[in-house]
Design a protein around this motif. Structure first.
Motif, PDB file in Angstrom:
ATOM      1  N   VAL A 174       0.848  -1.188   0.000  1.00 57.35           N
ATOM      2  CA  VAL A 174       0.000   0.000   0.000  1.00 57.35           C
ATOM      3  C   VAL A 174       0.884   1.239   0.000  1.00 57.35           C
ATOM      4  CG1 VAL A 174      -1.721   1.288   1.302  1.00 57.35           C
ATOM      5  CG2 VAL A 174      -1.822  -1.203   1.246  1.00 57.35           C
ATOM      6  N   ILE A 175       0.609   2.128  -0.917  1.00 55.12           N
ATOM      7  CA  ILE A 175       1.322   3.406  -0.978  1.00 55.12           C
ATOM      8  C   ILE A 175       0.302   4.514  -0.806  1.00 55.12           C
ATOM      9  CG2 ILE A 175       2.670   4.967  -2.420  1.00 55.12           C
ATOM     10  CD1 ILE A 175       3.884   2.519  -3.744  1.00 55.12           C
ATOM     11  N   ARG A 176       0.565   5.375   0.140  1.00 53.24           N
ATOM     12  CA  ARG A 176      -0.314   6.507   0.398  1.00 53.24           C
ATOM     13  C   ARG A 176       0.294   7.739  -0.263  1.00 53.24           C
ATOM     14  NH1 ARG A 176      -0.368   7.166   6.203  1.00 53.24           N
ATOM     15  NH2 ARG A 176       1.353   8.553   5.857  1.00 53.24           N
ATOM     16  N   LYS A 177      -0.428   8.323  -1.199  1.00 53.82           N
ATOM     17  CA  LYS A 177       0.051   9.507  -1.903  1.00 53.82           C
ATOM     18  C   LYS A 177      -0.570  10.745  -1.264  1.00 53.82           C
ATOM     19  CE  LYS A 177       0.857   7.146  -6.212  1.00 53.82           C
ATOM     20  NZ  LYS A 177       0.842   7.231  -7.660  1.00 53.82           N
ATOM     21  N   GLY A 178       0.194  11.812  -1.256  1.00 54.90           N
ATOM     22  CA  GLY A 178      -0.316  13.042  -0.662  1.00 54.90           C
ATOM     23  C   GLY A 178       0.459  14.249  -1.118  1.00 54.90           C
ATOM     24  N   PHE A 179       0.185  15.349  -0.462  1.00 50.72           N
ATOM     25  CA  PHE A 179       0.820  16.632  -0.741  1.00 50.72           C
ATOM     26  C   PHE A 179       1.288  17.173   0.589  1.00 50.72           C
ATOM     27  CE2 PHE A 179       0.674  21.214  -1.799  1.00 50.72           C
ATOM     28  CZ  PHE A 179       1.456  21.186  -2.953  1.00 50.72           C
ATOM     29  N   ASN A 180       2.537  17.646   0.652  1.00 41.87           N
ATOM     30  CA  ASN A 180       3.083  18.068   1.932  1.00 41.87           C
ATOM     31  C   ASN A 180       3.954  19.305   1.742  1.00 41.87           C
ATOM     32  OD1 ASN A 180       3.724  17.864   4.697  1.00 41.87           O
ATOM     33  ND2 ASN A 180       3.669  15.631   4.551  1.00 41.87           N
ATOM     34  N   SER A 181       4.507  19.787   2.837  1.00 40.00           N
ATOM     35  CA  SER A 181       5.376  20.960   2.785  1.00 40.00           C
ATOM     36  C   SER A 181       6.455  20.849   3.843  1.00 40.00           C
ATOM     37  CB  SER A 181       4.558  22.231   3.009  1.00 40.00           C
ATOM     38  OG  SER A 181       4.008  22.231   4.311  1.00 40.00           O
ATOM     39  N   SER A 182       7.570  21.495   3.552  1.00 37.28           N
ATOM     40  CA  SER A 182       8.684  21.528   4.497  1.00 37.28           C
ATOM     41  C   SER A 182       9.700  22.539   3.983  1.00 37.28           C
ATOM     42  CB  SER A 182       9.341  20.151   4.598  1.00 37.28           C
ATOM     43  OG  SER A 182      10.425  20.181   5.500  1.00 37.28           O
ATOM     44  N   SER A 183      10.657  22.883   4.816  1.00 36.30           N
ATOM     45  CA  SER A 183      11.783  23.678   4.328  1.00 36.30           C
ATOM     46  C   SER A 183      12.730  22.733   3.592  1.00 36.30           C
ATOM     47  CB  SER A 183      12.489  24.368   5.494  1.00 36.30           C
ATOM     48  OG  SER A 183      12.993  23.404   6.381  1.00 36.30           O
TER      49      SER A 183
END
Length: 170
Positions: A2-11
């Motif tokens: 199972v691969i969970r795809k998403g959108f994220n943020s970081s420095s």
């Protein structure tokens, strides 16, 4: 898998430093050193190993009276290869430190996608003493009542080979 795809943020310290060293304008540096947005894929890690642990303990129980019990337990636990999901900022700063992770960049150096999952990275050694005192009051017309005081004294706590500030009462 199972691969969970998403959108994220970081420095992104790599992109920030590259922009600074290439002589970027103050506005370009501010943008490069600010929050970056990218796709993520979180899934299983085929390189995981089983967690390992060793536990030692010794305890005493003393019934001082029929209604009063005192206990003392000493314990020492060593855990290695604990499975953790590393912090996204740490992955971006040094992806080679985390097996199975990838930071994929676009042509301009910004992050396109971060692929990561759990890794065997943590370890912990803990030693302590648990103490308790329990008293059972005589039965009343309302039922049985008891009270208990329990506490833990941490003698030693190492996490990832880092000595934390112990001994400590909990």
């Amino acid at each position: 898998m199972v691969i969970r795809k998403g959108f994220n943020s970081s420095s992104d310290p790599t992109y920030c430093e590259a922009t600074k060293s290439s002589g970027g304008t103050p506005a370009e540096i501010a943008e490069a050193c600010g929050t970056q947005y990218f796709d993520t894929e979180v899934g299983a890690n085929k390189e995981l190993e089983e967690e390992k642990g060793t536990n030692y303990s010794f305890g005493l129980v003393w019934e001082a009276m029929d209604d009063l019990t005192v206990t003392a337990d000493w314990y020492k636990v060593k855990l290695t290869d604990l499975v953790v999901t590393p912090d996204l900022g740490r992955i971006i700063a040094d992806p080679s430190r985390y097996a199975g992770t990838q930071v994929i960049r676009k042509g301009d150096g910004t992050i396109d996608k971060v692929i990561y999952g759990p890794v065997n990275q943590a370890g912990e050694n803990v030693e302590g003493i648990d103490l308790s005192v329990r008293y059972q009051f005589p039965e009343t017309s309302f039922g049985l009542f008891s009270t208990e005081f329990a506490t833990t004294y941490l003698i030693r706590l190492f996490s990832n080979s880092e000595l934390l500030n112990y001994p400590w009462w909990i």
